[in-house]
Design a protein around this motif. Structure first.
Motif, short mmCIF file in Angstrom:
data_model
loop_
_atom_site.label_atom_id
_atom_site.label_comp_id
_atom_site.label_asym_id
_atom_site.label_seq_id
_atom_site.Cartn_x
_atom_site.Cartn_y
_atom_site.Cartn_z
N LYS A 28 29.35 32.14 34.84
CA LYS A 28 28.04 31.57 34.52
C LYS A 28 27.83 30.26 35.26
CE LYS A 28 25.11 30.15 30.63
NZ LYS A 28 25.02 30.03 29.15
N THR A 29 28.86 29.43 35.26
CA THR A 29 28.82 28.15 35.98
C THR A 29 30.18 27.90 36.61
OG1 THR A 29 29.48 26.92 34.00
CG2 THR A 29 27.11 27.13 34.41
N GLY A 30 30.21 27.04 37.62
CA GLY A 30 31.47 26.63 38.21
C GLY A 30 32.08 27.65 39.15
N GLN A 31 33.31 27.35 39.58
CA GLN A 31 34.02 28.19 40.52
C GLN A 31 34.90 29.21 39.81
OE1 GLN A 31 33.54 27.86 43.93
NE2 GLN A 31 31.94 26.42 43.31
N ILE A 32 35.25 30.25 40.52
CA ILE A 32 36.14 31.27 39.97
C ILE A 32 37.55 30.71 39.90
CG2 ILE A 32 36.57 32.30 42.24
CD1 ILE A 32 36.68 35.02 40.82
N GLY A 33 38.25 30.98 38.79
CA GLY A 33 39.60 30.48 38.60
C GLY A 33 40.59 31.60 38.37
N LYS A 34 41.79 31.26 37.89
CA LYS A 34 42.83 32.26 37.67
C LYS A 34 42.43 33.33 36.67
CE LYS A 34 47.76 32.72 36.60
NZ LYS A 34 49.01 31.99 36.23
N PRO A 35 41.80 32.97 35.52
CA PRO A 35 41.40 34.03 34.57
C PRO A 35 40.40 35.01 35.18
CG PRO A 35 41.35 31.88 33.50
CD PRO A 35 41.54 31.63 34.96
N GLU A 36 39.47 34.49 35.97
CA GLU A 36 38.47 35.37 36.59
C GLU A 36 39.11 36.28 37.65
OE1 GLU A 36 36.51 32.03 34.68
OE2 GLU A 36 38.05 32.07 36.24
N LYS A 37 40.11 35.76 38.37
CA LYS A 37 40.84 36.59 39.33
C LYS A 37 41.56 37.74 38.61
CE LYS A 37 40.16 34.71 43.42
NZ LYS A 37 39.56 35.49 44.54
N GLU A 38 42.11 37.42 37.43
CA GLU A 38 42.76 38.47 36.64
C GLU A 38 41.73 39.50 36.17
OE1 GLU A 38 45.57 39.04 32.66
OE2 GLU A 38 44.62 37.12 33.06
#
Length: 242
Positions: free
Chosen positions: A69-79
């Motif tokens: 929704k906001t911000g950059q993709i991180g480790k949880p989103e990569k998973e």
């Protein structure tokens, strides 16, 4: 043991479901999926010629791009991307369009719990809308285990934060499906007895896990019924519009 939830639901009760398809005109297929205040959009582009690096050119390739929704993709989103990719590869017929890539863009509109299952449900409906060949549909559910041992389905964000463990479970759609009858068996076994994806987080006993499986499988029947009604209703609406 009955558990009081802040929104008044029972332990096994799902939040209100909503789904719409063909909502984005430039995508080859699209869908929105809502469970309570959690909402996800999914868009499908492809199949396009060529596969990604390290993919088998003799099969179709599935690419998943997660947009928070906001911000950059991180480790949880990569998973989440990896889990979605593997789940969708399991339900799509990858031999129909070899050496092609189908991209699924997942856009989070609002996260109020059970985000990954909502995204999986949205992506499956977008693939249907795009006409991508599929063995069967899949339905996803989140089960949470509290510190006191009780299990709840489809948690809100606040409930998730209070749980000691949770499981993301993806089941084949039930036998009461709108898909062709021949797709209801995989290697001779009825698909409703299986599970496509299982991901756990936190500390969960074996008994808790199997109880989550039992409750999740029961909820998957309700989700399958919702999908069937939704697809039939939109097919009827399309016929009337035509």
């Amino acid at each position: 043991m009955e558990v009081d939830r802040e929104d008044g639901r029972s332990q096994n009760q799902l939040r209100p479901l909503a789904c719409s398809r063909n909502i984005l005109h430039r995508a080859h297929g699209s869908a929105s999926w809502s469970q309570g205040d959690t909402k996800v959009l999914a868009a499908v582009y492809g199949p396009k010629a060529g596969t990604k690096k390290n993919e088998n050119p003799e099969k179709a390739c599935i690419e998943v791009i997660w947009k928070p929704k906001t911000g950059q993709i991180g480790k949880p989103e990569k998973e989440y991307e990896m889990i979605l990719k593997r789940t969708l590869e399991s339900v799509c017929i990858l031999t129909v369009n070899p050496n092609t890539t189908t991209s699924i863009i997942v856009q989070v509109v609002n996260d109020d719990g059970a985000l990954l299952p909502s995204a999986i449900n949205a992506a499956c409906m977008a693939l249907v809308d795009a006409g991508i060949p599929m063995k069967h549909l899949a339905v996803a559910i989140c089960c949470c285990v509290a510190k006191s041992g009780y299990v709840i389905l489809d948690p809100t964000k606040l409930e998730e934060q209070k749980m000691k463990a949770f499981a993301y479970l993806v089941f084949p759609n039930s036998v009461h499906s709108v898909l062709p009858e021949g797709s209801l068996r995989v290697e001779g076994e009825p698909i409703e007895n299986g599970i496509i994806t299982s991901v756990t987080h936190g500390i969960m006993s074996v008994d808790d896990y199997f109880y989550c499986l039992e409750r999740g499988r029961a909820a998957s029947v309700k989700l399958s019924d919702f999908l069937r009604r939704n697809l039939q209703q939109q097919s009827t609406d399309s016929s009337k519009a035509g």
